[in-house]
Design a protein around this motif. Structure first.
Motif, PDB file in Angstrom:
ATOM      1  N   VAL A 312       0.813  -1.188   0.087  1.00 11.30           N
ATOM      2  CA  VAL A 312      -0.084   0.127  -0.246  1.00 11.30           C
ATOM      3  C   VAL A 312       0.781   1.249  -0.103  1.00 11.30           C
ATOM      4  N   SER A 313       0.468   2.409  -0.617  1.00 16.31           N
ATOM      5  CA  SER A 313       1.123   3.575  -0.759  1.00 16.31           C
ATOM      6  C   SER A 313       0.193   4.664  -0.886  1.00 16.31           C
ATOM      7  N   LYS A 314       0.659   5.947  -0.917  1.00 16.69           N
ATOM      8  CA  LYS A 314      -0.295   7.076  -0.877  1.00 16.69           C
ATOM      9  C   LYS A 314      -1.213   7.154  -2.193  1.00 16.69           C
ATOM     10  N   ASN A 315      -0.505   6.606  -3.274  1.00 22.95           N
ATOM     11  CA  ASN A 315      -1.291   6.511  -4.485  1.00 22.95           C
ATOM     12  C   ASN A 315      -1.924   5.452  -5.042  1.00 22.95           C
ATOM     13  N   GLN A 316      -1.616   4.299  -4.209  1.00 25.61           N
ATOM     14  CA  GLN A 316      -2.247   3.194  -4.609  1.00 25.61           C
ATOM     15  C   GLN A 316      -2.430   1.959  -3.591  1.00 25.61           C
ATOM     16  N   ASP A 317      -3.737   1.394  -3.650  1.00 28.94           N
ATOM     17  CA  ASP A 317      -3.742   0.087  -2.669  1.00 28.94           C
ATOM     18  C   ASP A 317      -4.053  -0.947  -3.285  1.00 28.94           C
ATOM     19  N   TRP A 318      -3.187  -1.834  -3.449  1.00 30.36           N
ATOM     20  CA  TRP A 318      -3.300  -2.970  -4.187  1.00 30.36           C
ATOM     21  C   TRP A 318      -4.197  -4.197  -3.185  1.00 30.36           C
ATOM     22  N   ASN A 319      -4.573  -3.886  -2.158  1.00 30.02           N
ATOM     23  CA  ASN A 319      -5.148  -4.726  -1.028  1.00 30.02           C
ATOM     24  C   ASN A 319      -4.259  -5.863  -0.508  1.00 30.02           C
ATOM     25  N   ALA A 320      -2.914  -5.213  -0.690  1.00 30.66           N
ATOM     26  CA  ALA A 320      -1.947  -6.313  -0.061  1.00 30.66           C
ATOM     27  C   ALA A 320      -1.043  -5.432   1.121  1.00 30.66           C
ATOM     28  N   ARG A 321      -0.611  -6.231   2.093  1.00 27.04           N
ATOM     29  CA  ARG A 321       0.144  -5.672   3.178  1.00 27.04           C
ATOM     30  C   ARG A 321       1.312  -6.493   3.253  1.00 27.04           C
ATOM     31  N   VAL A 322       2.513  -5.871   2.818  1.00 26.55           N
ATOM     32  CA  VAL A 322       3.754  -6.572   2.449  1.00 26.55           C
ATOM     33  C   VAL A 322       4.869  -6.127   3.634  1.00 26.55           C
ATOM     34  N   PHE A 323       5.748  -6.976   4.241  1.00 28.48           N
ATOM     35  CA  PHE A 323       6.430  -6.828   5.061  1.00 28.48           C
ATOM     36  C   PHE A 323       7.695  -7.444   4.957  1.00 28.48           C
ATOM     37  N   THR A 324       8.863  -6.804   5.163  1.00 30.30           N
ATOM     38  CA  THR A 324      10.267  -7.131   4.866  1.00 30.30           C
ATOM     39  C   THR A 324      10.658  -7.917   6.165  1.00 30.30           C
ATOM     40  N   GLN A 325      11.156  -9.034   6.110  1.00 35.60           N
ATOM     41  CA  GLN A 325      11.755  -9.564   7.393  1.00 35.60           C
ATOM     42  C   GLN A 325      13.418  -9.423   7.181  1.00 35.60           C
ATOM     43  N   ASP A 326      13.646  -8.548   8.214  1.00 38.01           N
ATOM     44  CA  ASP A 326      15.132  -8.515   8.457  1.00 38.01           C
ATOM     45  C   ASP A 326      15.467  -9.559   9.682  1.00 38.01           C
ATOM     46  N   TRP A 327      15.969 -10.673   9.118  1.00 38.36           N
ATOM     47  CA  TRP A 327      16.542 -11.674  10.372  1.00 38.36           C
ATOM     48  C   TRP A 327      17.402 -10.994  11.275  1.00 38.36           C
ATOM     49  N   ILE A 328      18.362 -10.458  10.734  1.00 36.13           N
ATOM     50  CA  ILE A 328      19.633  -9.772  11.802  1.00 36.13           C
ATOM     51  C   ILE A 328      18.997  -9.017  12.531  1.00 36.13           C
ATOM     52  N   ALA A 329      17.989  -8.131  12.453  1.00 35.61           N
ATOM     53  CA  ALA A 329      17.427  -7.278  13.447  1.00 35.61           C
ATOM     54  C   ALA A 329      16.569  -8.009  14.291  1.00 35.61           C
ATOM     55  N   GLU A 330      15.581  -8.971  13.665  1.00 32.81           N
ATOM     56  CA  GLU A 330      14.860 -10.044  14.244  1.00 32.81           C
ATOM     57  C   GLU A 330      15.714 -10.650  15.610  1.00 32.81           C
ATOM     58  N   SER A 331      16.613 -11.062  15.060  1.00 33.09           N
ATOM     59  CA  SER A 331      17.587 -11.795  16.136  1.00 33.09           C
ATOM     60  C   SER A 331      17.965 -10.829  17.300  1.00 33.09           C
ATOM     61  N   HIS A 332      18.010  -9.760  17.050  1.00 30.93           N
ATOM     62  CA  HIS A 332      18.400  -8.743  18.282  1.00 30.93           C
ATOM     63  C   HIS A 332      17.146  -8.543  19.210  1.00 30.93           C
TER      64      HIS A 332
END
Length: 539
Positions: A312-332
């Motif tokens: 989703v952005s200011k200009n378009q909503d594709w009905n998707a909610r996408v998240f990037t998984q940062d495993w290094i940050a997640e381990s902390h």
């Protein structure tokens, strides 16, 4: 069995116990009246009364015992790929008979630390367990075992052919007289090899002495490596791995994550299954976010990079909610944001391949959300029977964002149908991927492979004997935790499920055609719908 059903059964048992005892009391009372005696005036009478109570309790206990040993395991409704493909339906319900008087197989760390020798093998004893037949037919996806082994069906597998796979293998597994020996050629990524080997050792504890001698090579990488094009004039080496594709001959086998993925804190499958099931009950489909959810590492494939554009952005909503998984940050952060049981909060979940197939598929399908699935190149051992519009909604990879938008719109305007697709997939994963079936698939894959060997396996000079003690007793931290949680403490008191026959070639081709046609129907519907919405835009 659901909790309410269990409580109902327990209430029935309590009522029956009371009924049995009161029946005995009334019978005794009638005897006293007829004989004209005071009920408590005779020692003989008191003894008879106690005996009657014991008889009532015995009858009740016998009923309790027979009821629970005949209880059926809850099973998903028979699921079919199409009305005309009976061969691809899900299997019949399995009966689960809780074994009685089984002796626990200990994890003998003390003696192993002293002797450095694996304990004596506890062979399956038909005289004590009862030489029981298989509990039921295996699920239909077991028939792919025959397909995977077909390249060697006519000629068999020689020792030279097995060893020709050494350059492609991470380790060699040899089983002789029920004991496992491993020769390591190179260390695999993370603990893939460790938990694959651990799973095989648990199979040997589960079915001690029942697997024939065998000798095989295993590769723990992502992509298949035995390419058909390289073996047009020669025999391909039999090589086990986690996935395959239409251009390869690798033999697919359950992946390490069924016993846990320590590096990213993914729990063993049996534990995670229960958590996912509980989450599905606590959060109904209609109460979930009405969007498509994906979270993962986008750097593993171009399709995943493309998926980022659908957020989703200011200009378009594709009905998707996408998240990037940062495993290094997640381990902390202690992996607090990557608990898979807490990622079933959306009505739709997206599955997209990474470097190859992804272990995430089973977690996504188990959510009761309607799975949106891009066209996949790779397959694992269980997903080849999944059918578009039945277990998942297919996405068009080259118009991914539009495809997601229309799929979510369709689901939100056809809520009942969307829920049925989600529940069908979730039911399939919860029932057909129980650990009972995972072990049985491993058993049959190894057993059928061993039948093709044209030589008697022997222990390689550089191989080392492996057993549960040699792994778990020295494991530390989460490795040790997951091993203890997945340790098979008892041998199975019945044979594995009954392996289905090979697919009939004509039926198999017909099934694959129906599968392709189902995907094409959705793609055609998408094109027509998008053209109707946007006459000025070429789809």
């Amino acid at each position: 069995m659901e909790t309410s059903e269990t409580e109902g059964m327990e209430n029935q048992l309590e009522q029956l116990q009371v009924l049995s005892i009161w029946t005995a009391v009334l019978a005794m009372k009638e005897y006293m009246i007829n004989s004209g005696r005071n009920m408590w005036s005779s020692k003989t009478t008191v003894a008879a009364f106690c005996g009657a109570l014991l008889i009532g309790a015995f009858i009740s206990a016998r009923w309790v015992d027979s009821s629970f040993t005949g209880t059926e395991r809850p099973s998903m409704k028979a699921s079919k790929s199409s009305e005309d493909h009976e061969q691809f339906r899900n299997p019949n319900k399995r009966l689960t008979t809780r074994p009685r008087n089984r002796t626990e197989i200990p994890l003998a760390c003390t003696s192993f630390n002293q002797t450095k020798a694996c304990p004596a093998l506890r062979f399956w004893n038909s005289s004590t367990t009862g030489d029981t037949p298989p509990e039921a037919d295996c699920p239909s996806y077991f028939s792919w075992i025959h397909e995977d082994l077909k390249p060697w069906k006519a000629t068999g597998i020689s020792k030279e052919l097995v060893e020709s796979g050494i350059p492609k293998a991470d380790f060699r597994l040899v089983i002789v007289k029920g004991r496992a020996y491993i020769e390591t050629f190179r260390k695999s990524f993370q603990t893939r090899d460790v938990f694959t080997q651990w799973g095989i050792l648990q199979l040997l504890r589960r079915y001690p002495g029942q697997l024939p001698d065998l000798d095989l090579m295993f590769n723990c990488g992502d992509r298949p490596v035995v390419k058909k094009v390289d073996y047009k004039q020669s025999e391909p080496p039999p090589l086990f791995r986690y996935c395959g594709d239409d251009e390869s001959l690798d033999i697919v086998f359950p992946d390490w994550s069924f016993w846990g993925w320590t590096e990213i804190h993914i729990k063993p499958w049996e534990l995670l299954q229960k958590e996912l099931q509980k989450g599905n009950i606590n959060l109904k489909w209609v109460d979930r976010e009405p969007y498509a959810f994906w979270k993962g590492n986008p750097s593993t494939s171009s399709s995943r990079w493309e998926l980022l554009k659908c957020n989703v952005s200011k200009n378009q909503d594709w009905n998707a909610r996408v998240f990037t998984q940062d495993w290094i940050a997640e381990s902390h952060r202690g992996f607090k944001q990557s608990d898979l049981a807490n990622q079933c909060n959306y009505r739709y979940k997206i599955y997209m391949e990474g470097v190859a197939w992804s272990v995430s598929q089973k977690y996504i399908l188990a959510c009761n959300s309607m799975t949106l699935m891009g066209k996949s190149r790779y397959h694992d051992f269980f997903n080849r029977v999944l059918m578009p519009k039945h277990h998942y909604w297919p996405l068009k990879n080259d118009h991914l964002c539009k495809s997601i938008k229309l799929a979510v719109h369709w689901g939100n305007t056809h809520k009942r149908q969307a829920q049925v697709i989600g529940k069908t997939a979730s039911g399939y994963v919860q029932e057909q991927l129980k650990m009972d079936y995972i072990y049985d698939y491993m058993f049959h894959a190894l057993n059928e492979y061993a039948k093709l060997l044209t030589f008697k396996p022997t222990i390689p000079p550089k191989a080392v004997e492996f057993c549960s003690e040699s792994m778990a007793c020295y494991a530390k931290g989460l490795e040790n935790t997951y091993m203890i949680e997945t340790l098979e403490k008892f041998s199975k008191d019945s044979s594995p499920c009954s392996l289905p026959p090979p697919y009939d070639p004509q039926n198999l081709q017909s099934f694959l055609k129906v599968k392709a046609d189902s995907r094409k129907q959705v793609e055609d519907w998408e094109r027509r719908t998008w053209e109707a919405l946007n006459n000025d835009e070429v789809y």
